[in-house]
Each structure stands twice: as C-alpha cells, then as structure tokens.
Design an enzyme around this catalytic site. Structure first.
Site, short mmCIF file in Angstrom:
data_model
loop_
_atom_site.label_atom_id
_atom_site.label_comp_id
_atom_site.label_asym_id
_atom_site.label_seq_id
_atom_site.Cartn_x
_atom_site.Cartn_y
_atom_site.Cartn_z
N GLU A 148 -31.77 23.36 23.75
CA GLU A 148 -32.75 23.25 23.95
C GLU A 148 -33.34 22.59 25.19
O GLU A 148 -34.79 22.90 25.38
CB GLU A 148 -32.94 21.61 23.82
CG GLU A 148 -31.74 21.36 22.16
CD GLU A 148 -29.77 21.49 21.93
OE1 GLU A 148 -29.50 22.40 23.14
OE2 GLU A 148 -28.98 20.59 21.69
N ASN A 169 -27.98 28.59 24.80
CA ASN A 169 -26.92 27.89 25.66
C ASN A 169 -26.59 29.13 27.14
O ASN A 169 -26.32 30.12 26.48
CB ASN A 169 -25.75 27.26 25.20
CG ASN A 169 -24.80 27.63 24.31
OD1 ASN A 169 -25.70 28.58 23.40
ND2 ASN A 169 -24.11 27.13 24.56
N ILE A 170 -26.75 28.27 28.03
CA ILE A 170 -26.94 29.85 29.74
C ILE A 170 -25.11 28.71 30.16
O ILE A 170 -25.65 28.22 30.37
CB ILE A 170 -27.90 30.04 30.04
CG1 ILE A 170 -28.93 29.94 28.90
CG2 ILE A 170 -27.09 31.23 31.14
CD1 ILE A 170 -29.72 30.46 30.03
N GLU A 171 -24.12 29.59 29.60
CA GLU A 171 -22.99 28.55 31.07
C GLU A 171 -22.66 29.24 31.79
O GLU A 171 -23.58 30.56 32.23
CB GLU A 171 -21.60 29.03 29.74
CG GLU A 171 -22.29 27.98 28.57
CD GLU A 171 -21.01 27.86 28.10
OE1 GLU A 171 -19.85 28.73 28.17
OE2 GLU A 171 -21.00 26.91 26.95
#
Ligand code: THU
Length: 131
Positions: free
Chosen positions: A56, A43-45
């Site tokens: 995903e 995940n890349i916030e």
C-alpha cells in the site's frame, strides 16, 4: 477511468511482482487517483527486515512521487483471504485519503469488500490535529 473489476484484475496479476523472499507473503495494491491514473505497488522486503515496505505504501509512494495527492480507490489483495492493511499503512493512507476514498479488500473479481478510512482507522490522528 478504470472500473473496479479492472483494478482488481490488475492487483491480482501484479501480486507475482511482490519481493517477499522472507515471509513468502505476497501483497499487491493498485491505486486509482481522482484524475484516473493508476499506480501499482507490491511489498518489498529486506534482509534487514525493518526496511520492508508494504504494498500500500509502495503504491502511494509511486503516485505521490508523480505529484498525485487525491485518491479515488485503493485495491489490496494478498496471499491471505481478506488481507487488510497494517496499522502503519492505515496511518499513511490517512495523510492523503478523504472520506470518500474507497479501500477495497479483494480476494477475487467477485469477492471483495469496500471500506472507508473511517471504517478502518476511526478516531485517527492526522493533519486536522496540527492546524
Ligand atoms: N504487508 C503488506 O504489504 N501490506 C500489509 O498491509 C500487511 C503486510 C507485507 C509486509 C511483509 O512483506 C509481509 O506482508 C508480511 O508481513
């Protein structure tokens, strides 16, 4: 072809690459294509929150950008016991996964569960509805 334990190990190790300074919730996904290629995603916030991409979709984007379209397995692991894919990711998977693609929710090498997309997204809307 990597086996399930190798894929889980990779997903667990790769969780540290998550960029999640806002939620502090790390998620990692490892995707095995039908050809045997492996792609990783985290995940890349973002400070603006909504551009955040889940692990995903990050893995799928990497594989699709290299031309892969058919997937054998996705392994998902996160900071919560049993980190399941969000609704957006389930819909994203529906575009590419077939009835046999395995969705593995992994907590450790010995603790994991395997699902199909039909298990996680029944009665889905997809390509078939637009033909
Ligand atoms: N997240 C994922 O990467 N995958 C999911 O399916 C659930 C949520 C991420 C998004 C965000 O960076 C953090 O987890 C908290 O929602």
């Amino acid at each position: 072809m990597k086996d399930i334990k190798e894929l889980i190990e990779l997903a667990l190790d790769n969780k540290e690459k998550s960029y999640s300074p806002y939620s502090h919730f790390r998620v990692s996904a490892v995707l095995l294509t039908k050809e045997g290629e492996v792609f990783e995603g985290v995940n890349i916030e973002n400070a603006s929150y909504s551009p955040t991409i889940c692990a995903e979709r990050s893995a799928l984007a990497a594989a699709i950008s290299k031309g892969y379209r058919e997937f054998d397995t996705i392994v998902i692991t996160g900071d919560l016991i049993d980190t399941y894919p969000c609704g957006v990711c389930r819909q994203f998977m529906a575009e590419f996964f077939d009835d046999d693609t395995k969705i593995v929710i992994a907590n450790s090498l010995d603790d994991y569960k395997t699902y199909t997309l039909e298990d996680l997204l029944p009665h889905s809307f997809g390509k078939k509805d637009l033909q």
